[in-house]
Design a protein around this motif. Structure first.
Motif, PDB file in Angstrom:
ATOM      1  N   LYS A 252       1.050  16.751 -25.558  1.00  0.00           N
ATOM      2  CA  LYS A 252       0.539  15.325 -25.837  1.00  0.00           C
ATOM      3  C   LYS A 252      -0.961  15.385 -25.266  1.00  0.00           C
ATOM      4  O   LYS A 252      -1.988  14.757 -25.694  1.00  0.00           O
ATOM      5  N   ILE A 253      -1.120  15.682 -23.885  1.00  0.00           N
ATOM      6  CA  ILE A 253      -2.679  15.600 -23.129  1.00  0.00           C
ATOM      7  C   ILE A 253      -3.297  16.373 -23.777  1.00  0.00           C
ATOM      8  O   ILE A 253      -4.619  16.023 -24.229  1.00  0.00           O
ATOM      9  N   PHE A 254      -3.143  17.682 -24.365  1.00  0.00           N
ATOM     10  CA  PHE A 254      -4.135  18.477 -24.884  1.00  0.00           C
ATOM     11  C   PHE A 254      -4.384  17.913 -26.402  1.00  0.00           C
ATOM     12  O   PHE A 254      -5.442  18.138 -26.830  1.00  0.00           O
ATOM     13  N   VAL A 255      -3.422  17.528 -27.405  1.00  0.00           N
ATOM     14  CA  VAL A 255      -3.692  16.969 -28.426  1.00  0.00           C
ATOM     15  C   VAL A 255      -4.452  15.744 -28.633  1.00  0.00           C
ATOM     16  O   VAL A 255      -5.684  15.443 -29.062  1.00  0.00           O
ATOM     17  N   VAL A 256      -4.288  14.597 -27.568  1.00  0.00           N
ATOM     18  CA  VAL A 256      -5.144  13.623 -27.410  1.00  0.00           C
ATOM     19  C   VAL A 256      -6.753  14.117 -26.895  1.00  0.00           C
ATOM     20  O   VAL A 256      -7.576  13.528 -27.324  1.00  0.00           O
ATOM     21  N   SER A 257      -6.606  14.892 -26.087  1.00  0.00           N
ATOM     22  CA  SER A 257      -8.054  15.595 -25.440  1.00  0.00           C
ATOM     23  C   SER A 257      -8.852  15.996 -26.586  1.00  0.00           C
ATOM     24  O   SER A 257     -10.250  15.703 -26.717  1.00  0.00           O
ATOM     25  N   ILE A 258      -8.074  17.039 -27.561  1.00  0.00           N
ATOM     26  CA  ILE A 258      -9.022  17.434 -28.527  1.00  0.00           C
ATOM     27  C   ILE A 258      -9.253  16.445 -29.585  1.00  0.00           C
ATOM     28  O   ILE A 258     -10.407  16.426 -30.148  1.00  0.00           O
ATOM     29  N   ILE A 259      -8.622  15.448 -29.848  1.00  0.00           N
ATOM     30  CA  ILE A 259      -8.866  14.152 -30.573  1.00  0.00           C
ATOM     31  C   ILE A 259     -10.216  13.650 -30.148  1.00  0.00           C
ATOM     32  O   ILE A 259     -10.794  13.056 -30.892  1.00  0.00           O
ATOM     33  N   LEU A 260     -10.099  13.217 -28.924  1.00  0.00           N
ATOM     34  CA  LEU A 260     -11.142  12.530 -28.280  1.00  0.00           C
ATOM     35  C   LEU A 260     -12.481  13.215 -28.223  1.00  0.00           C
ATOM     36  O   LEU A 260     -13.653  12.753 -28.331  1.00  0.00           O
ATOM     37  N   TYR A 261     -12.371  14.724 -27.887  1.00  0.00           N
ATOM     38  CA  TYR A 261     -13.523  15.777 -28.064  1.00  0.00           C
ATOM     39  C   TYR A 261     -14.230  15.673 -29.303  1.00  0.00           C
ATOM     40  O   TYR A 261     -15.509  15.552 -29.267  1.00  0.00           O
ATOM     41  N   ILE A 262     -13.314  15.434 -30.388  1.00  0.00           N
ATOM     42  CA  ILE A 262     -13.795  15.626 -31.612  1.00  0.00           C
ATOM     43  C   ILE A 262     -14.513  14.427 -32.043  1.00  0.00           C
ATOM     44  O   ILE A 262     -15.741  14.333 -32.667  1.00  0.00           O
ATOM     45  N   GLY A 263     -14.022  13.083 -31.514  1.00  0.00           N
ATOM     46  CA  GLY A 263     -14.532  11.795 -31.743  1.00  0.00           C
ATOM     47  C   GLY A 263     -15.875  11.726 -30.953  1.00  0.00           C
ATOM     48  O   GLY A 263     -16.952  10.997 -31.456  1.00  0.00           O
ATOM     49  N   LEU A 264     -15.927  12.289 -29.610  1.00  0.00           N
ATOM     50  CA  LEU A 264     -17.210  12.314 -28.914  1.00  0.00           C
ATOM     51  C   LEU A 264     -18.281  12.915 -29.845  1.00  0.00           C
ATOM     52  O   LEU A 264     -19.501  12.676 -29.735  1.00  0.00           O
ATOM     53  N   PHE A 265     -17.790  14.277 -30.312  1.00  0.00           N
ATOM     54  CA  PHE A 265     -18.746  15.232 -30.935  1.00  0.00           C
ATOM     55  C   PHE A 265     -19.418  14.160 -32.177  1.00  0.00           C
ATOM     56  O   PHE A 265     -20.522  14.405 -32.272  1.00  0.00           O
ATOM     57  N   PHE A 266     -18.406  13.484 -32.922  1.00  0.00           N
ATOM     58  CA  PHE A 266     -19.156  12.875 -34.094  1.00  0.00           C
ATOM     59  C   PHE A 266     -20.078  11.555 -33.843  1.00  0.00           C
ATOM     60  O   PHE A 266     -20.914  11.000 -34.357  1.00  0.00           O
ATOM     61  N   CYS A 267     -19.777  11.126 -32.512  1.00  0.00           N
ATOM     62  CA  CYS A 267     -20.828  10.056 -31.876  1.00  0.00           C
ATOM     63  C   CYS A 267     -21.925  10.595 -31.175  1.00  0.00           C
ATOM     64  O   CYS A 267     -22.547   9.967 -30.363  1.00  0.00           O
ATOM     65  N   ASN A 268     -22.145  12.082 -31.276  1.00  0.00           N
ATOM     66  CA  ASN A 268     -23.129  12.682 -30.527  1.00  0.00           C
ATOM     67  C   ASN A 268     -23.257  12.586 -29.027  1.00  0.00           C
ATOM     68  O   ASN A 268     -24.185  12.526 -28.428  1.00  0.00           O
ATOM     69  N   LYS A 269     -22.157  12.605 -28.502  1.00  0.00           N
ATOM     70  CA  LYS A 269     -21.788  12.436 -27.034  1.00  0.00           C
ATOM     71  C   LYS A 269     -21.190  14.061 -26.525  1.00  0.00           C
ATOM     72  O   LYS A 269     -20.529  14.323 -27.397  1.00  0.00           O
ATOM     73  N   ASP A 270     -21.604  14.540 -25.506  1.00  0.00           N
ATOM     74  CA  ASP A 270     -21.109  15.854 -25.107  1.00  0.00           C
ATOM     75  C   ASP A 270     -20.464  15.475 -23.690  1.00  0.00           C
ATOM     76  O   ASP A 270     -20.908  15.334 -22.679  1.00  0.00           O
ATOM     77  N   LEU A 271     -19.057  15.815 -23.713  1.00  0.00           N
ATOM     78  CA  LEU A 271     -18.337  15.854 -22.535  1.00  0.00           C
ATOM     79  C   LEU A 271     -17.559  17.227 -22.343  1.00  0.00           C
ATOM     80  O   LEU A 271     -17.139  17.617 -23.357  1.00  0.00           O
TER      81      LEU A 271
ATOM     82  N   SER B 208      16.767  20.470 -21.025  1.00  0.00           N
ATOM     83  CA  SER B 208      16.193  19.488 -21.571  1.00  0.00           C
ATOM     84  C   SER B 208      15.013  19.051 -20.807  1.00  0.00           C
ATOM     85  O   SER B 208      13.887  18.735 -21.241  1.00  0.00           O
ATOM     86  N   ASN B 209      15.402  19.056 -19.301  1.00  0.00           N
ATOM     87  CA  ASN B 209      14.374  18.470 -18.505  1.00  0.00           C
ATOM     88  C   ASN B 209      13.034  19.537 -18.411  1.00  0.00           C
ATOM     89  O   ASN B 209      11.837  18.937 -18.042  1.00  0.00           O
ATOM     90  N   LEU B 210      13.376  20.788 -18.598  1.00  0.00           N
ATOM     91  CA  LEU B 210      12.424  21.750 -18.529  1.00  0.00           C
ATOM     92  C   LEU B 210      11.264  21.432 -19.579  1.00  0.00           C
ATOM     93  O   LEU B 210      10.268  21.784 -19.605  1.00  0.00           O
ATOM     94  N   PHE B 211      11.748  20.761 -20.807  1.00  0.00           N
ATOM     95  CA  PHE B 211      10.964  20.365 -21.780  1.00  0.00           C
ATOM     96  C   PHE B 211       9.904  19.348 -21.490  1.00  0.00           C
ATOM     97  O   PHE B 211       8.744  19.102 -22.157  1.00  0.00           O
ATOM     98  N   ILE B 212      10.027  18.686 -20.526  1.00  0.00           N
ATOM     99  CA  ILE B 212       9.457  17.177 -20.476  1.00  0.00           C
ATOM    100  C   ILE B 212       7.934  17.758 -19.973  1.00  0.00           C
ATOM    101  O   ILE B 212       6.881  17.407 -20.553  1.00  0.00           O
ATOM    102  N   PRO B 213       7.678  18.642 -19.007  1.00  0.00           N
ATOM    103  CA  PRO B 213       6.165  18.922 -18.584  1.00  0.00           C
ATOM    104  C   PRO B 213       5.612  19.599 -19.884  1.00  0.00           C
ATOM    105  O   PRO B 213       4.357  19.541 -20.079  1.00  0.00           O
ATOM    106  N   PHE B 214       6.269  20.489 -20.612  1.00  0.00           N
ATOM    107  CA  PHE B 214       5.504  21.042 -21.845  1.00  0.00           C
ATOM    108  C   PHE B 214       5.341  19.990 -22.960  1.00  0.00           C
ATOM    109  O   PHE B 214       3.945  19.967 -23.327  1.00  0.00           O
ATOM    110  N   LEU B 215       6.052  19.041 -23.100  1.00  0.00           N
ATOM    111  CA  LEU B 215       5.725  18.128 -23.903  1.00  0.00           C
ATOM    112  C   LEU B 215       4.472  17.191 -23.374  1.00  0.00           C
ATOM    113  O   LEU B 215       3.902  16.769 -24.512  1.00  0.00           O
ATOM    114  N   LEU B 216       4.571  16.807 -22.130  1.00  0.00           N
ATOM    115  CA  LEU B 216       3.549  15.903 -21.676  1.00  0.00           C
ATOM    116  C   LEU B 216       2.454  16.836 -21.845  1.00  0.00           C
ATOM    117  O   LEU B 216       1.338  16.124 -22.028  1.00  0.00           O
ATOM    118  N   LEU B 217       2.378  18.484 -21.446  1.00  0.00           N
ATOM    119  CA  LEU B 217       0.918  19.088 -21.551  1.00  0.00           C
ATOM    120  C   LEU B 217       0.523  18.911 -23.174  1.00  0.00           C
ATOM    121  O   LEU B 217      -0.539  19.081 -23.343  1.00  0.00           O
TER     122      LEU B 217
END
Length: 209
Positions: free
Chosen positions: A70-89, A59-68
């Motif tokens: 979450k980080i990817f999902v949040v990053s994708i969401i923010l990337y889309i948000g920045l796109f709609f705000c006409n900002k590019d990162l 079960s401890n082995l899953f922690i790094p992958f769950l963190l990864l």
């Protein structure tokens, strides 16, 4: 900018270590034994705990992958948000500061350790399960509260607030604007997604509890 593997590795190791320290400090197995003994016989409880102890490493082995994840999902969401705000990162840039923001949540188990070790020294497994430091749930209490309301009250906490403010600050800095602009991006991307996630958990809790 490449993916910051060292930060991800440190976050994963710190999360696992703090979680294990927390379990040992509250004597998790004793709490689990007392909780299960109400529903199962002694042999069944011992078999369950033995199984849980044997596969704890898995079960401890899953922690790094769950963190990864979450980080990817949040990053994708923010990337889309920045796109709609006409900002590019660059996506890796977003990934990097989202990963740094995740370190904020390490304070949650640390606060739990402090609380149950020094302040609330008598507790049950449910007390441990539902306690979330500096959250709305601690104000209203979980007893007498419908199960499907517990998670949203847990999400309303100071750590989530600091997380949002930090993300807003980083977006403002990296887009050469300000934190207010960053929070605007958060308000049209991360916060609606968080609301959908919470609503989904509430729906499944309501239907399967």
């Amino acid at each position: 900018m490449k993916f910051p593997f060292i930060k991800w590795f440190l976050l994963s190791i710190a999360t696992i270590l703090i979680t294990e320290i927390f379990k040992n400090s509250i004597k998790f197995e004793d709490l689990l034994y007392n909780f299960l003994s109400v529903q199962l016989n002694v042999k069944q409880v011992e078999n369950f705990i033995t199984f849980q102890r044997k596969w704890q490493w898995f079960s401890n082995l899953f922690i790094p992958f769950l963190l990864l994840l979450k980080i990817f999902v949040v990053s994708i969401i923010l990337y889309i948000g920045l796109f709609f705000c006409n900002k590019d990162l660059k996506f890796n840039t977003i990934l990097n500061f989202v990963l740094k923001a995740e370190f904020i949540f390490l304070l949650v188990p640390i606060c739990k350790i402090i609380w149950f070790y020094f302040f609330q020294t008598t507790y049950t497994l449910e007390d441990i399960q539902y306690f979330y430091p500096f959250s709305a749930l601690n104000i209203v209490g979980y007893k007498g509260l419908e199960n499907w309301f517990i998670y949203p009250f847990q999400v309303l906490n100071l750590f989530e607030l600091f997380y949002v403010i930090y993300l807003g600050y980083e977006i403002g800095k990296l887009t050469d604007t300000n934190t207010d602009y960053g929070l605007k991006v958060i308000s049209i991307s991360y916060l609606p997604s968080l609301f959908i996630w919470v609503a989904t958990i509430m729906f499944f809790t309501l239907n399967y509890s």
